[in-house]
Write an enzyme that holds these catalytic residues in place. Structure first.
Site, PDB file in Angstrom:
ATOM      1  N   TYR A   1      78.715  50.332  74.393  1.00 53.90           N
ATOM      2  CA  TYR A   1      78.767  49.913  73.231  1.00 53.90           C
ATOM      3  C   TYR A   1      80.538  49.958  72.971  1.00 53.90           C
ATOM      4  O   TYR A   1      81.034  49.817  71.557  1.00 53.90           O
ATOM      5  CB  TYR A   1      77.934  50.971  72.384  1.00 53.90           C
ATOM      6  CG  TYR A   1      76.510  51.905  72.500  1.00 53.90           C
ATOM      7  CD1 TYR A   1      75.757  49.818  72.506  1.00 53.90           C
ATOM      8  CD2 TYR A   1      75.869  52.731  72.750  1.00 53.90           C
ATOM      9  CE1 TYR A   1      74.648  50.280  72.990  1.00 53.90           C
ATOM     10  CE2 TYR A   1      75.299  52.702  73.499  1.00 53.90           C
ATOM     11  CZ  TYR A   1      73.309  51.240  73.283  1.00 53.90           C
ATOM     12  OH  TYR A   1      72.474  51.750  73.308  1.00 53.90           O
TER      13      TYR A   1
ATOM     14  N   GLY B   1      67.595  54.609  62.705  1.00 54.73           N
ATOM     15  CA  GLY B   1      68.698  54.441  62.439  1.00 54.73           C
ATOM     16  C   GLY B   1      69.936  55.244  62.167  1.00 54.73           C
ATOM     17  O   GLY B   1      70.840  55.301  61.343  1.00 54.73           O
TER      18      GLY B   1
ATOM     19  N   TYR C   1      70.932  59.685  73.678  1.00 52.70           N
ATOM     20  CA  TYR C   1      71.187  58.333  74.417  1.00 52.70           C
ATOM     21  C   TYR C   1      72.369  58.552  75.481  1.00 52.70           C
ATOM     22  O   TYR C   1      72.998  57.453  75.894  1.00 52.70           O
ATOM     23  CB  TYR C   1      71.860  57.010  73.633  1.00 52.70           C
ATOM     24  CG  TYR C   1      70.274  56.609  72.219  1.00 52.70           C
ATOM     25  CD1 TYR C   1      69.123  56.076  72.931  1.00 52.70           C
ATOM     26  CD2 TYR C   1      70.316  56.914  70.864  1.00 52.70           C
ATOM     27  CE1 TYR C   1      68.193  55.805  71.784  1.00 52.70           C
ATOM     28  CE2 TYR C   1      69.284  57.127  69.889  1.00 52.70           C
ATOM     29  CZ  TYR C   1      68.524  56.245  70.621  1.00 52.70           C
ATOM     30  OH  TYR C   1      67.677  55.679  69.807  1.00 52.70           O
TER      31      TYR C   1
ATOM     32  N   CYS D   1      83.039  53.520  90.779  1.00 51.64           N
ATOM     33  CA  CYS D   1      83.794  52.591  91.158  1.00 51.64           C
ATOM     34  C   CYS D   1      84.057  51.451  90.224  1.00 51.64           C
ATOM     35  O   CYS D   1      83.506  50.342  90.648  1.00 51.64           O
ATOM     36  CB  CYS D   1      83.549  52.046  93.116  1.00 51.64           C
ATOM     37  SG  CYS D   1      84.992  50.943  93.558  1.00 51.64           S
TER      38      CYS D   1
ATOM     39  N   ARG E   1      77.681  55.093  77.321  1.00 52.06           N
ATOM     40  CA  ARG E   1      77.836  54.628  75.856  1.00 52.06           C
ATOM     41  C   ARG E   1      78.765  54.276  75.900  1.00 52.06           C
ATOM     42  O   ARG E   1      79.045  53.349  75.251  1.00 52.06           O
ATOM     43  CB  ARG E   1      76.912  55.899  74.687  1.00 52.06           C
ATOM     44  CG  ARG E   1      75.805  55.798  74.730  1.00 52.06           C
ATOM     45  CD  ARG E   1      75.121  57.244  73.760  1.00 52.06           C
ATOM     46  NE  ARG E   1      75.467  56.829  72.261  1.00 52.06           N
ATOM     47  CZ  ARG E   1      76.212  57.221  71.981  1.00 52.06           C
ATOM     48  NH1 ARG E   1      77.313  57.443  71.686  1.00 52.06           N
ATOM     49  NH2 ARG E   1      76.332  56.080  70.389  1.00 52.06           N
TER      50      ARG E   1
ATOM     51  N   PRO F   1      63.375  58.447  63.576  1.00 53.02           N
ATOM     52  CA  PRO F   1      64.445  58.831  63.750  1.00 53.02           C
ATOM     53  C   PRO F   1      64.622  59.213  65.550  1.00 53.02           C
ATOM     54  O   PRO F   1      63.940  60.754  66.119  1.00 53.02           O
ATOM     55  CB  PRO F   1      64.846  60.114  62.761  1.00 53.02           C
ATOM     56  CG  PRO F   1      63.185  61.097  63.052  1.00 53.02           C
ATOM     57  CD  PRO F   1      62.396  59.689  62.575  1.00 53.02           C
ATOM     58  N   GLY F   2      65.540  59.025  65.510  1.00 52.34           N
ATOM     59  CA  GLY F   2      65.730  59.444  66.568  1.00 52.34           C
ATOM     60  C   GLY F   2      67.334  60.172  67.125  1.00 52.34           C
ATOM     61  O   GLY F   2      67.431  61.704  67.324  1.00 52.34           O
ATOM     62  N   ARG F   3      68.643  59.537  66.404  1.00 55.45           N
ATOM     63  CA  ARG F   3      69.768  59.646  67.485  1.00 55.45           C
ATOM     64  C   ARG F   3      69.853  60.743  66.443  1.00 55.45           C
ATOM     65  O   ARG F   3      71.023  61.929  66.778  1.00 55.45           O
ATOM     66  CB  ARG F   3      70.763  59.019  66.596  1.00 55.45           C
ATOM     67  CG  ARG F   3      72.314  59.140  66.999  1.00 55.45           C
ATOM     68  CD  ARG F   3      73.542  58.249  66.296  1.00 55.45           C
ATOM     69  NE  ARG F   3      72.800  56.184  66.991  1.00 55.45           N
ATOM     70  CZ  ARG F   3      72.519  56.390  68.435  1.00 55.45           C
ATOM     71  NH1 ARG F   3      73.589  56.858  68.881  1.00 55.45           N
ATOM     72  NH2 ARG F   3      71.857  54.920  68.777  1.00 55.45           N
TER      73      ARG F   3
HETATM   74  C1  LIG Z   1      61.278  50.922  67.034  1.00 60.47           C
HETATM   75  C2  LIG Z   1      62.667  51.963  67.088  1.00 60.47           C
HETATM   76  N1  LIG Z   1      62.348  52.865  66.227  1.00 60.47           N
HETATM   77  C3  LIG Z   1      62.913  54.173  66.318  1.00 60.47           C
HETATM   78  C4  LIG Z   1      64.201  53.935  66.971  1.00 60.47           C
HETATM   79  C5  LIG Z   1      65.201  55.085  66.823  1.00 60.47           C
HETATM   80  O1  LIG Z   1      66.524  54.841  65.937  1.00 60.47           O
HETATM   81  P1  LIG Z   1      67.387  56.029  65.565  1.00 60.47           P
HETATM   82  O2  LIG Z   1      68.079  56.545  67.532  1.00 60.47           O
HETATM   83  O3  LIG Z   1      68.948  55.252  65.666  1.00 60.47           O
HETATM   84  O4  LIG Z   1      66.799  57.136  64.825  1.00 60.47           O
HETATM   85  C6  LIG Z   1      64.427  53.197  67.748  1.00 60.47           C
HETATM   86  C7  LIG Z   1      65.938  52.730  68.803  1.00 60.47           C
HETATM   87  O5  LIG Z   1      66.509  52.007  68.704  1.00 60.47           O
HETATM   88  C8  LIG Z   1      63.367  52.037  67.974  1.00 60.47           C
HETATM   89  O6  LIG Z   1      63.358  51.173  68.658  1.00 60.47           O
END
Ligand SMILES: Cc1ncc(COP(=O)(O)O)c(C=O)c1O
Length: 434
Positions: free
Chosen positions: A332, A248, A387, A358, A328, A284-286
């Protein structure tokens, strides 16, 4: 001149990881003659951010699982692994991708709210660090597969804490109406009844309340909830040993300097949670990859249209990348800064920057203030490393774009683009027995 971390302007040309971005498409076209757009990622930045995240949370001993859903390019996974990150997978495909890149059983965390037999079987047979179960019935499925494989699966129950993050509804996951997790009382009931699942080590709590959070408040409330639940569960005779706080962590898409206060949050969390003796996981991802990538696209057309009303005239800049590549903005309302790679001299004026799909939703930005642009010019959409490519599709019969990496001044094609012929490659005409 630094534009953002890893992105500089050298001799007037935008560069990523020290490589001038106007050199990327000509190099790619030697392999893909019709390429007019591609993704470019700075692997050294990925590694630097992964190391920074890990060290921020080191005092708590956090096991950091990179959320593959953000960008599962193998070259990126290898860099995350190189600095000791684990992998968080949301599907069987991501579990297999993690295994392929060498993440061992204790470095794989399985997520997801639609658990399948195949995922449960993989987890039990091949091993994972832990499974985040989305609801109580799922435990029966995990128990059956763990018993069959003669193993014990570690499981955290995902709790929906009823925390509203006030972000976009599609990335808010911890409020009451969201589909994820169980109510706190149900989780407490399941932990207390853990003997029902003898092949599971059901001692974990998992919370993930949303994405793109710049304010640490909701994450802190989630951590407080985890602590309260752990205390209450211990009082009921079912102590917890695993706390997974999800991901998040937000990034600064606006360029205004509004960064998530990572180190300050980590230090506060370590102080607050000192008394709770548990194994910690984050996903963490984003934050790790968004700022490390750009979507590079040629300008296909510049169209000026006289207004329907007197005096109005609009400039439309049509890019070779569209909403099927980066969804995105359409999905969003997200904004990615659009920066000319080699800006022409001249005053900035508003432009509606669109893709060739289109659909009226195929707009990257309305009223972007941009210098003069002509056909064949290049622009970079910033912060496209998370993403982006993972959410791209073949909509409108369009091939997905190549993914290129930069490291130590070298360019690599890390994933091939699809040409128009590849888009039809899955079409078959096969009779199905009924
Ligand atoms: C369960 C869970 N963990 C981790 C993440 C990674 O989230 P973020 O990219 O916001 O850090 C997500 C993304 O939605 C998720 O659903």
């Amino acid at each position: 001149m630094k534009v953002v971390e890893g992105i500089t302007r050298e001799g007037g040309v935008l560069a990523l990881g020290g490589v001038a971005l106007d050199r990327v498409l000509p190099a790619l076209r030697r392999l893909e003659p019709s390429a007019a757009a591609c993704w470019v990622y700075d692997l050294d930045q990925v590694e630097a951010r992964a190391a920074r995240f890990k060290s921020a949370f080191a005092p708590l001993g956090v096991h950091v699982g990179y959320a593959l859903k953000a960008n599962a390019l193998p070259a990126i996974l290898r860099r995350a692994r190189a600095v000791g990150l684990a992998a968080e997978a949301g599907s069987l495909g991501e579990l297999i991708a993690a295994r392929r890149e060498g993440f061992g059983a204790q470095e794989r965390i399985l997520n997801g709210n639609g658990r399948t037999q195949d995922e449960a079987e993989f987890a039990a047979r091949e091993g994972v660090h832990s499974v985040n179960a989305d609801h109580v019935e799922e435990l029966d499925l995990l128990q059956a597969h763990a018993a069959r494989a003669g193993t014990v699966l570690r499981v955290a129950l995902r709790v929906n804490p009823g925390i509203d993050t006030h972000g976009h509804a599609y990335v808010a996951t911890g409020h009451d109406a969201a589909k994820f997790g169980v109510a706190p009382a149900e989780a407490l009931g399941a932990w207390a009844a853990r003997d029902r699942w003898p092949s599971l080590r059901l001692d974990g709590v998992h919370l993930h309340v949303g994405s793109q959070l710049l304010d640490p408040g909701p994450l802190e409330r989630a951590a407080d909830t985890a602590r309260e639940l752990a205390e209450e569960s211990a009082r009921r005779g079912a102590p917890l040993g695993l706390v997974n706080l999800g991901g998040g962590f937000g990034v600064d898409y606006s360029g205004s300097g509004a960064e998530f206060p990572l180190e300050a949050y980590a230090a506060r969390l370590a102080r607050k949670m000192e008394a709770l003796k548990a194994e910690w996981v984050m996903e963490p991802g984003r934050w790790l990859v968004a700022s490390t990538g750009v979507l590079l696209a040629e300008v296909l057309w510049v169209k000026r249209r006289g207004g329907a009303t007197a005096g109005g005239s609009r400039r439309f800049v049509v890019l070779a990348a569209g909403m099927n590549d980066l969804i995105r903005p359409a999905l969003y309302g997200a904004r990615h800064r659009i920066v000319p790679v080699r800006p022409r001299a001249g005053a900035g004026e508003p432009a509606t920057v669109v893709g060739p799909v289109c659909e009226s939703a195929d707009v990257f930005e309305r009223e972007a203030l941009l210098p003069p642009l002509e056909r064949g010019d290049l622009v970079a959409l910033l912060d496209a490393g998370a993403y982006g490519a993972v959410m791209s599709s073949n909509y409108n019969g369009r091939g997905r774009l190549a993914e290129v990496t930069v490291s130590g001044g070298r360019l690599m094609r890390a994933r091939a683009g699809e040409d128009a012929a590849a888009v039809g490659a899955r079409e078959v005409d096969e009779a199905l027995e009924i």
